[in-house]
Design an enzyme around this catalytic site. Sequence first.
Site, PDB file in Angstrom:
ATOM      1  N   ARG A 128       0.818  -1.216   0.000  1.00  0.00           N
ATOM      2  CA  ARG A 128       0.000   0.000   0.000  1.00  0.00           C
ATOM      3  C   ARG A 128       0.852   1.268   0.000  1.00  0.00           C
ATOM      4  O   ARG A 128       0.431   2.288  -0.539  1.00  0.00           O
ATOM      5  CB  ARG A 128      -0.941   0.000   1.206  1.00  0.00           C
ATOM      6  N   LYS A 171     -16.648 -16.157   6.213  1.00  0.00           N
ATOM      7  CA  LYS A 171     -18.068 -15.949   6.511  1.00  0.00           C
ATOM      8  C   LYS A 171     -18.876 -15.402   5.348  1.00  0.00           C
ATOM      9  O   LYS A 171     -18.460 -14.457   4.674  1.00  0.00           O
ATOM     10  CB  LYS A 171     -18.190 -14.935   7.637  1.00  0.00           C
ATOM     11  N   GLY A 208      -7.415  -8.868   2.047  1.00  0.00           N
ATOM     12  CA  GLY A 208      -6.176  -8.944   2.827  1.00  0.00           C
ATOM     13  C   GLY A 208      -5.623 -10.362   2.897  1.00  0.00           C
ATOM     14  O   GLY A 208      -4.442 -10.597   2.625  1.00  0.00           O
ATOM     15  N   GLY A 210     -12.274  -4.759   1.777  1.00  0.00           N
ATOM     16  CA  GLY A 210     -13.674  -4.347   1.906  1.00  0.00           C
ATOM     17  C   GLY A 210     -14.071  -3.328   0.848  1.00  0.00           C
ATOM     18  O   GLY A 210     -15.175  -3.385   0.306  1.00  0.00           O
TER      19      GLY A 210
HETATM   20  P1  ADP Z   1     -10.144 -11.839   2.635  1.00  0.00           P
HETATM   21  O1  ADP Z   1      -9.415 -11.083   3.724  1.00  0.00           O
HETATM   22  O2  ADP Z   1      -9.196 -12.236   1.536  1.00  0.00           O
HETATM   23  O3  ADP Z   1     -11.363 -11.138   2.136  1.00  0.00           O
HETATM   24  P2  ADP Z   1     -11.595 -13.427   4.553  1.00  0.00           P
HETATM   25  O4  ADP Z   1     -11.148 -12.518   5.644  1.00  0.00           O
HETATM   26  O5  ADP Z   1     -13.002 -13.387   4.143  1.00  0.00           O
HETATM   27  O6  ADP Z   1     -10.647 -13.229   3.266  1.00  0.00           O
HETATM   28  O7  ADP Z   1     -11.319 -14.949   4.976  1.00  0.00           O
HETATM   29  C1  ADP Z   1     -10.070 -15.418   5.381  1.00  0.00           C
HETATM   30  C2  ADP Z   1     -10.190 -16.434   6.479  1.00  0.00           C
HETATM   31  O8  ADP Z   1     -10.984 -17.536   6.101  1.00  0.00           O
HETATM   32  C3  ADP Z   1      -8.827 -16.991   6.838  1.00  0.00           C
HETATM   33  O9  ADP Z   1      -8.549 -16.683   8.188  1.00  0.00           O
HETATM   34  C4  ADP Z   1      -8.978 -18.501   6.627  1.00  0.00           C
HETATM   35  O10 ADP Z   1      -8.306 -19.276   7.594  1.00  0.00           O
HETATM   36  C5  ADP Z   1     -10.477 -18.674   6.746  1.00  0.00           C
HETATM   37  N1  ADP Z   1     -10.901 -19.953   6.146  1.00  0.00           N
HETATM   38  C6  ADP Z   1     -11.092 -20.236   4.852  1.00  0.00           C
HETATM   39  N2  ADP Z   1     -11.468 -21.521   4.674  1.00  0.00           N
HETATM   40  C7  ADP Z   1     -11.530 -22.094   5.901  1.00  0.00           C
HETATM   41  C8  ADP Z   1     -11.851 -23.401   6.401  1.00  0.00           C
HETATM   42  N3  ADP Z   1     -12.207 -24.391   5.582  1.00  0.00           N
HETATM   43  N4  ADP Z   1     -11.799 -23.603   7.728  1.00  0.00           N
HETATM   44  C9  ADP Z   1     -11.440 -22.597   8.555  1.00  0.00           C
HETATM   45  N5  ADP Z   1     -11.121 -21.346   8.154  1.00  0.00           N
HETATM   46  C10 ADP Z   1     -11.159 -21.093   6.853  1.00  0.00           C
HETATM   47 MG    MG Z   2      -9.689 -10.995   5.804  1.00  0.00          MG
END
Ligand code: ADP
Ligand code: MG
Length: 388
Positions: free
Chosen positions: A36, A195, A345, A368
């Site tokens: 960044r 989620k 992230g 986000g």
């Molecule tokens: P981003 O930051 O790229 O948008 P998120 O914050 O939505 O991604 O999601 C990342 C999290 O999802 C990580 O901490 C990862 O460990 C968790 N995750 C993904 N798949 C699983 C799984 N099958 N079991 C547990 N945690 C998971």
């Molecule tokens: Mg994240």
Amino acid sequence: MNKKSILDAKFTGKRVVVRVDFNVAFDEGKIKDDTRIRETIPTLKYLLKENASLILLSHLGRPKGIDPKYSLKPVAKRLEQYLKQKVEFINQFNKKELVKLKNLLPGQVVMLENVRFHEGEEKNDLKYAKLLASFGEVFVNDAFAAAHRAHSSTVGITKYLPAYAGLLLIKEINIISKVLGNPDKPVVSVIGGAKISDKIGLIKKQLDLSQTVLVGGGIANTFLKAMGKNIGLSLVENEAVDFARELLYAAASKHSALILPFDFVTVDVRGKISPVAITEMKENMSIRDLGPKSRKLYKEYLLTAGTIIFNGPMGKYEEKPFDQATKDLITATARSKALSVIGGGDTLACIPNDKIAAEITHISTGGGAMLEFIEKGTLPAIEVLQNA
Ligand code: ADP
Ligand code: MG
């Protein structure tokens, strides 16, 4: 989107307040990833070449009040290395220090302490916005990653100063708008992460936008549960199961395919790691990553895509070997001829190396912000910039 950028104005001799997003990740007091910071250098160098002086504003983390743990001081030091010049660090709550800002000379750069140390910031308090605006004569926003927040330093401040988009902001807007406007088909979206509730708007929009939505991560588990599948002890969002079911119906009524994984890498209560098909899932198992067959199918979709939008890890990537599917799919995204946009992230932390990063069309600095921009086609801090 027709907003004025810094290329549309003159900055000679002006004191320019620049909102950047230097909310970088730290690891034991050291900057872990400075993407960044690097990505804003073109804007800062351009303004300096125009003989402006710069007053930089950023937030870092989510401090509650003043907290040295969230000081931007190490960030200012890192910026000095990239700009190859002095960056004076000013505690914005020290009146004596603030006087210096009025007397800045062209070419000088100062960085103020974390804007979130003031409680007004996140409330978009106009008194605080006015104070921030008083530091300069023009405002430039280059903080795409913070543009989904209506805060004093992103939105309020534009009431008091003429406001222009920086080069990074323009780059992010242009490429993501292209994906939203007239993308090359088929559009393939990859959605993962923990989620569904974090990404409701995005998932709906992706179903409208894409021919294929490939689902992985904890999000896939919630969909599988909604379909009545046994997911054992896997991460699941029980509150979102009904909503997941609605999305499955919605997808069926649109012309987009929502693809769910059908085999997994699992770990059982004893810690034994094994690949299993969905029909072989046991109560004592937990899904940690996509299995080899699902991975192969997802890769085929990616390699023949016209456009790819990628957000969210496919597994619990922080623990090896459960980072494999995400890395594999990111590599396929890079190899594909598709225009590819990737953000988030955690997702960016899964890009295997710089060579693969270079083959991705656009790596968004916004997590986000990118998701909300894809969903809504604009963001609060973009709306308030001067129209072209
Ligand atoms: P981003 O930051 O790229 O948008 P998120 O914050 O939505 O991604 O999601 C990342 C999290 O999802 C990580 O901490 C990862 O460990 C968790 N995750 C993904 N798949 C699983 C799984 N099958 N079991 C547990 N945690 C998971
Ligand atoms: Mg994240």
